[in-house]
Design a protein around this motif. Structure first.
Motif, PDB file in Angstrom:
ATOM      1  N   ARG A  46       0.830  -1.215   0.000  1.00 24.93           N
ATOM      2  CA  ARG A  46       0.000   0.000   0.000  1.00 24.93           C
ATOM      3  C   ARG A  46       0.859   1.257   0.000  1.00 24.93           C
ATOM      4  O   ARG A  46       0.547   2.235  -0.668  1.00 24.93           O
ATOM      5  CB  ARG A  46      -0.925   0.025   1.225  1.00 24.93           C
ATOM      6  N   CYS A  47       1.968   1.241   0.744  1.00 28.69           N
ATOM      7  CA  CYS A  47       2.874   2.399   0.783  1.00 28.69           C
ATOM      8  C   CYS A  47       3.501   2.670  -0.576  1.00 28.69           C
ATOM      9  O   CYS A  47       3.836   3.812  -0.885  1.00 28.69           O
ATOM     10  CB  CYS A  47       3.988   2.175   1.805  1.00 28.69           C
ATOM     11  N   LEU A  48       3.678   1.628  -1.371  1.00 26.57           N
ATOM     12  CA  LEU A  48       4.366   1.757  -2.657  1.00 26.57           C
ATOM     13  C   LEU A  48       3.418   1.957  -3.836  1.00 26.57           C
ATOM     14  O   LEU A  48       3.866   2.091  -4.967  1.00 26.57           O
ATOM     15  CB  LEU A  48       5.245   0.523  -2.900  1.00 26.57           C
ATOM     16  N   GLU A  49       2.115   1.999  -3.584  1.00 21.89           N
ATOM     17  CA  GLU A  49       1.166   2.057  -4.699  1.00 21.89           C
ATOM     18  C   GLU A  49       1.262   3.341  -5.520  1.00 21.89           C
ATOM     19  O   GLU A  49       0.925   3.351  -6.695  1.00 21.89           O
ATOM     20  CB  GLU A  49      -0.270   1.805  -4.244  1.00 21.89           C
ATOM     21  N   ASP A  50       1.761   4.443  -4.937  1.00 19.59           N
ATOM     22  CA  ASP A  50       1.863   5.703  -5.684  1.00 19.59           C
ATOM     23  C   ASP A  50       3.250   5.952  -6.255  1.00 19.59           C
ATOM     24  O   ASP A  50       3.524   7.039  -6.752  1.00 19.59           O
ATOM     25  CB  ASP A  50       1.456   6.880  -4.794  1.00 19.59           C
ATOM     26  N   GLY A  62       9.220 -11.282  -6.070  1.00 21.03           N
ATOM     27  CA  GLY A  62       9.003 -10.564  -7.322  1.00 21.03           C
ATOM     28  C   GLY A  62       7.951  -9.480  -7.244  1.00 21.03           C
ATOM     29  O   GLY A  62       7.490  -8.990  -8.274  1.00 21.03           O
ATOM     30  N   LEU A  63       7.567  -9.077  -6.023  1.00 30.13           N
ATOM     31  CA  LEU A  63       6.526  -8.065  -5.872  1.00 30.13           C
ATOM     32  C   LEU A  63       7.076  -6.644  -5.838  1.00 30.13           C
ATOM     33  O   LEU A  63       6.358  -5.690  -6.150  1.00 30.13           O
ATOM     34  CB  LEU A  63       5.707  -8.340  -4.608  1.00 30.13           C
ATOM     35  N   ILE A  64       8.342  -6.486  -5.454  1.00 26.91           N
ATOM     36  CA  ILE A  64       8.977  -5.171  -5.457  1.00 26.91           C
ATOM     37  C   ILE A  64      10.386  -5.289  -6.032  1.00 26.91           C
ATOM     38  O   ILE A  64      10.946  -6.382  -6.106  1.00 26.91           O
ATOM     39  CB  ILE A  64       9.047  -4.535  -4.039  1.00 26.91           C
ATOM     40  N   THR A  65      10.916  -4.139  -6.431  1.00 29.92           N
ATOM     41  CA  THR A  65      12.324  -4.070  -6.836  1.00 29.92           C
ATOM     42  C   THR A  65      13.028  -3.112  -5.889  1.00 29.92           C
ATOM     43  O   THR A  65      12.419  -2.189  -5.332  1.00 29.92           O
ATOM     44  CB  THR A  65      12.496  -3.560  -8.280  1.00 29.92           C
ATOM     45  N   ARG A  66      14.299  -3.331  -5.747  1.00 28.76           N
ATOM     46  CA  ARG A  66      15.158  -2.488  -4.915  1.00 28.76           C
ATOM     47  C   ARG A  66      16.191  -1.874  -5.843  1.00 28.76           C
ATOM     48  O   ARG A  66      16.908  -2.581  -6.543  1.00 28.76           O
ATOM     49  CB  ARG A  66      15.841  -3.348  -3.859  1.00 28.76           C
ATOM     50  N   TYR A 108      12.502   1.512  -3.146  1.00 28.66           N
ATOM     51  CA  TYR A 108      11.721   0.299  -3.378  1.00 28.66           C
ATOM     52  C   TYR A 108      10.518   0.674  -4.227  1.00 28.66           C
ATOM     53  O   TYR A 108       9.927   1.735  -4.042  1.00 28.66           O
ATOM     54  CB  TYR A 108      11.260  -0.296  -2.047  1.00 28.66           C
ATOM     55  N   GLU A 109      10.181  -0.212  -5.172  1.00 27.60           N
ATOM     56  CA  GLU A 109       9.076   0.074  -6.099  1.00 27.60           C
ATOM     57  C   GLU A 109       8.336  -1.220  -6.407  1.00 27.60           C
ATOM     58  O   GLU A 109       8.934  -2.295  -6.490  1.00 27.60           O
ATOM     59  CB  GLU A 109       9.647   0.684  -7.376  1.00 27.60           C
ATOM     60  N   LEU A 110       7.040  -1.099  -6.621  1.00 24.40           N
ATOM     61  CA  LEU A 110       6.242  -2.264  -7.001  1.00 24.40           C
ATOM     62  C   LEU A 110       6.591  -2.706  -8.416  1.00 24.40           C
ATOM     63  O   LEU A 110       6.788  -1.875  -9.301  1.00 24.40           O
ATOM     64  CB  LEU A 110       4.745  -1.953  -6.951  1.00 24.40           C
ATOM     65  N   THR A 111       6.628  -4.000  -8.624  1.00 25.38           N
ATOM     66  CA  THR A 111       6.752  -4.554  -9.967  1.00 25.38           C
ATOM     67  C   THR A 111       5.333  -4.684 -10.534  1.00 25.38           C
ATOM     68  O   THR A 111       4.341  -4.419  -9.834  1.00 25.38           O
ATOM     69  CB  THR A 111       7.390  -5.955  -9.912  1.00 25.38           C
TER      70      THR A 111
END
Length: 129
Positions: A33-37, A68-72, A85-88
């Protein structure tokens, strides 16, 4: 410039803390949720996730990256390294089912709280007698 994350984003009384749908670990859904934007730095994530220790947050981020849900990404901005950190695409695909789960929790909030309170009273009574 993106909006900063709200410190009360996951307040104890927020429906997201009652989310019955869990995957990964206890904090995975909140991190997503924190990374959705868009991408966020570790220090930005710590604001709404203040109840999570840095060690546990790091473990959760690594688990999400492994799945595989986020990238660093390590970025070199003006000779200062920082990590974002970002959502894939796979991580983004979790947003819709999470929204449905959150809407369900909001709709059933009182029932969930009543059930928890009744259970806790029954447990206390069983242990007291």
């Amino acid at each position: 410039m993106r909006e900063p994350l709200r410190a009360d984003m996951f307040d104890e009384l927020c429906p997201s803390s009652l989310n019955p749908v869990r995957f990964g670990d206890k904090w995975a859904a909140l991190i997503i949720r924190c990374l959705e934007d868009g991408p966020r730095r570790f220090s930005e994530l710590r604001v709404p996730l203040s109840r999570v220790t840095p060690k546990v947050l790091t473990q959760s981020l690594r688990a999400l990256e492994r799945d595989g849900l986020i990238t660093r990404s390590v970025l070199d901005a003006r000779a200062t390294l920082h990590v974002e950190y970002e959502l894939t695409a796979l991580g983004r695909s979790m947003l819709e089912p999470m929204a449905v789960a959150c809407a369900w929790v909001e709709q059933h909030w009182d029932q969930l709280l009543n059930a928890r309170e009744a259970y806790d009273r029954a447990i206390r009574f069983d242990h007291a007698g």
